[in-house]
Design a protein around this motif. Structure first.
Motif, mmCIF file in Angstrom:
data_model
loop_
_atom_site.group_PDB
_atom_site.id
_atom_site.type_symbol
_atom_site.label_atom_id
_atom_site.label_comp_id
_atom_site.label_asym_id
_atom_site.label_seq_id
_atom_site.Cartn_x
_atom_site.Cartn_y
_atom_site.Cartn_z
ATOM 1 N N ALA A 112 0.961 -1.025 0.089
ATOM 2 C CA ALA A 112 0.134 0.015 -0.092
ATOM 3 C C ALA A 112 0.872 1.262 -0.115
ATOM 4 C CB ALA A 112 -1.034 0.007 1.288
ATOM 5 N N GLU A 113 0.643 2.079 -0.662
ATOM 6 C CA GLU A 113 1.066 3.525 -0.487
ATOM 7 C C GLU A 113 -0.092 4.585 -0.650
ATOM 8 O OE1 GLU A 113 4.762 6.050 -3.142
ATOM 9 O OE2 GLU A 113 3.900 4.063 -3.928
ATOM 10 N N TYR A 114 -0.094 5.515 0.359
ATOM 11 C CA TYR A 114 -1.113 6.529 0.485
ATOM 12 C C TYR A 114 -0.640 7.624 1.060
ATOM 13 C CZ TYR A 114 -1.314 4.953 5.384
ATOM 14 O OH TYR A 114 -1.111 4.705 6.675
ATOM 15 N N ASP A 115 -1.511 8.650 1.345
ATOM 16 C CA ASP A 115 -1.298 10.063 1.889
ATOM 17 C C ASP A 115 -1.225 9.864 3.269
ATOM 18 O OD1 ASP A 115 -0.663 12.636 2.180
ATOM 19 O OD2 ASP A 115 -2.662 13.350 1.775
ATOM 20 N N GLY A 116 -0.640 9.194 4.088
ATOM 21 C CA GLY A 116 -0.495 9.038 5.477
ATOM 22 C C GLY A 116 0.877 8.835 6.012
ATOM 23 N N TRP A 117 1.110 8.726 7.306
ATOM 24 C CA TRP A 117 2.188 8.449 7.956
ATOM 25 C C TRP A 117 1.872 7.007 8.745
ATOM 26 C CZ3 TRP A 117 3.345 14.067 9.989
ATOM 27 C CH2 TRP A 117 3.608 14.855 9.040
ATOM 28 N N PRO A 118 1.861 5.849 8.262
ATOM 29 C CA PRO A 118 1.800 4.719 9.017
ATOM 30 C C PRO A 118 2.849 4.416 9.979
ATOM 31 C CG PRO A 118 2.388 4.076 6.822
ATOM 32 C CD PRO A 118 2.139 5.698 6.902
ATOM 33 N N ASN A 119 2.566 4.166 11.196
ATOM 34 C CA ASN A 119 3.712 3.944 12.223
ATOM 35 C C ASN A 119 3.720 2.745 12.888
ATOM 36 O OD1 ASN A 119 5.454 4.574 14.639
ATOM 37 N ND2 ASN A 119 5.236 6.645 14.022
ATOM 38 N N GLY A 120 2.383 2.183 13.379
ATOM 39 C CA GLY A 120 2.337 0.701 13.784
ATOM 40 C C GLY A 120 1.464 -0.106 12.887
ATOM 41 N N LEU A 121 1.902 -1.582 13.242
ATOM 42 C CA LEU A 121 1.181 -2.614 12.727
ATOM 43 C C LEU A 121 0.752 -3.717 13.494
ATOM 44 C CD1 LEU A 121 2.904 -3.379 9.149
ATOM 45 C CD2 LEU A 121 0.793 -2.192 9.235
ATOM 46 N N ALA A 122 -0.329 -4.301 13.527
ATOM 47 C CA ALA A 122 -0.631 -5.408 14.276
ATOM 48 C C ALA A 122 -1.597 -6.234 13.535
ATOM 49 C CB ALA A 122 -1.201 -5.060 15.528
ATOM 50 N N ALA A 123 -1.531 -7.577 13.874
ATOM 51 C CA ALA A 123 -2.575 -8.510 13.122
ATOM 52 C C ALA A 123 -4.070 -8.103 13.657
ATOM 53 C CB ALA A 123 -2.405 -9.706 13.355
ATOM 54 N N GLY A 124 -4.949 -8.022 12.643
ATOM 55 C CA GLY A 124 -6.461 -7.632 13.135
ATOM 56 C C GLY A 124 -7.138 -8.812 13.075
ATOM 57 N N THR A 125 -8.499 -8.637 12.692
ATOM 58 C CA THR A 125 -9.397 -9.778 12.477
ATOM 59 C C THR A 125 -9.177 -10.420 11.252
ATOM 60 O OG1 THR A 125 -11.060 -8.132 11.858
ATOM 61 C CG2 THR A 125 -11.011 -8.791 14.293
ATOM 62 N N ALA A 126 -9.535 -11.495 11.048
ATOM 63 C CA ALA A 126 -9.553 -12.324 9.770
ATOM 64 C C ALA A 126 -8.231 -11.992 9.155
ATOM 65 C CB ALA A 126 -10.636 -11.947 8.852
ATOM 66 N N ASP A 127 -8.075 -11.695 7.995
ATOM 67 C CA ASP A 127 -6.707 -11.596 7.388
ATOM 68 C C ASP A 127 -6.522 -10.252 7.360
ATOM 69 O OD1 ASP A 127 -6.933 -14.351 6.673
ATOM 70 O OD2 ASP A 127 -7.994 -13.732 4.916
ATOM 71 N N SER A 128 -6.954 -9.416 7.970
ATOM 72 C CA SER A 128 -6.637 -7.862 7.907
ATOM 73 C C SER A 128 -5.333 -7.449 9.014
ATOM 74 C CB SER A 128 -7.808 -6.991 8.547
ATOM 75 O OG SER A 128 -7.911 -7.121 10.069
ATOM 76 N N LEU A 129 -4.937 -6.262 8.578
ATOM 77 C CA LEU A 129 -3.868 -5.829 9.590
ATOM 78 C C LEU A 129 -4.284 -4.533 9.993
ATOM 79 C CD1 LEU A 129 -0.178 -6.451 7.714
ATOM 80 C CD2 LEU A 129 -1.264 -7.504 9.533
ATOM 81 N N LEU A 130 -3.768 -4.042 11.247
ATOM 82 C CA LEU A 130 -4.340 -3.013 11.895
ATOM 83 C C LEU A 130 -3.169 -1.837 11.544
ATOM 84 C CD1 LEU A 130 -5.639 -4.038 15.173
ATOM 85 C CD2 LEU A 130 -7.070 -3.184 13.450
#
Length: 296
Positions: free
Chosen positions: A76-94
């Motif tokens: 993904a590449e978007y207009d933001g500043w992603p800083n943290g990641l974690a495994a979410g529900t199902a196959d998603s990432l937070l």
């Protein structure tokens, strides 16, 4: 501190951000956080998805990479500043995004959707890190530019039914967040006071007896990302000193991982699926490092 010297561990290079993804320039994030320097990346938040793929974020350029030995495809590449990641529900990432709040990422398609952009109609100071806990709770730090001059950083908790709890409101730069194995206590890295806070978690959001679990050496940058292994050891990325500290469940430093052969800025860490390999993002070199963890 009067403790036995921790055991020294030396990390090795797992993979380096390919040159084709590096184009040094000034960014708004670097102006606010890196003294206006031109940088080609700033890697954070190693995290595995449900399929076993390793991901990292590149904060100033709004990129999320899938880490492979040589290619590092952009998820993904978007207009933001992603800083943290974690495994979410199902196959998603937070995604804890400094500009946009709490987001959800589909790592297969790269689609990003908002989960929580405001609380009570007010925006966040600037989210930093995120983790999950029992009962589907999502905990995330709200750091912004807080510090010793303004100890007003926050730790939030989002429940599946939409309830939001403010667990901490007086943090001097809350950064990394991790839970103990039982999910009964949270650890929060307070970067500007060079501390790790420990606090009990209750469903009613009442917080009492929060305390200092560990103090890192002082310096220009305090503790950043946190990770907990199967033995309840807490690993603390300590940029500025170029170290990752391994603490036993009582706060005793038992392991010292020296990353300075690559750079002085280890930003975060996670456990590989094998449970015995610690992966570390090192931002100076734009690399992911790997180290085998000994049994206690």
């Amino acid at each position: 501190m009067w403790f036995p010297a921790p055991r020294d561990l030396t990390p090795r290079l797992l993979s380096r951000l390919p040159d084709r993804h590096r184009a040094p320039r000034r960014t708004g994030w670097a102006d606010a956080n890196r003294g206006g320097r031109e940088i080609d990346s700033f890697l954070e938040a190693p995290c595995f998805d449900a399929a076993g793929n390793l991901h990292v974020v590149d904060i100033p350029y709004g990129r999320i990479f899938r880490v492979t030995p040589t290619q590092w495809p952009v998820v993904a590449e978007y207009d933001g500043w992603p800083n943290g990641l974690a495994a979410g529900t199902a196959d998603s990432l937070l995604v804890a995004d400094h500009r946009h709040g709490l987001l959800s990422l589909d790592p297969a398609s790269g689609a990003i959707a908002p989960l929580l952009e405001t609380v009570g109609g007010e925006g966040f100071k600037g989210l930093n890190d995120v983790t999950t806990g029992p009962g589907g709770q999502i905990l995330f730090t709200d750091q912004g530019q807080t510090g010793m001059q303004d100890p007003s950083g926050r730790l939030w908790r989002l429940w599946p039914d939409g309830r939001v709890d403010r667990l901490i409101g007086n943090g001097p730069s809350p950064n990394g967040i991790a839970l103990n194995r039982a999910g009964t206590h949270a650890y929060v890295a307070m970067t500007r006071s060079a501390e790790i806070w420990r606090l009990p978690l209750r469903e009613d959001a009442w917080v009492g007896k929060a305390g200092v679990f560990f103090r890192t050496p002082g310096g220009i940058v305090g503790p950043d990302g946190l990770a907990v292994d199967a033995h309840d050891r807490l690993f603390v990325a300590n940029p500025g000193h170029g170290m990752v500290w391994g603490l036993d469940p009582y706060g005793l430093p038992v392991l010292a991982i020296d990353c300075r052969g690559f750079g002085r800025t280890p930003t975060n860490a996670c456990l590989a699926p094998d449970g015995t390999t610690l992966l570390i993002t090192e931002a100076d070199s734009g690399s992911v490092l790997s180290v085998d963890l000994p049994a206690p």
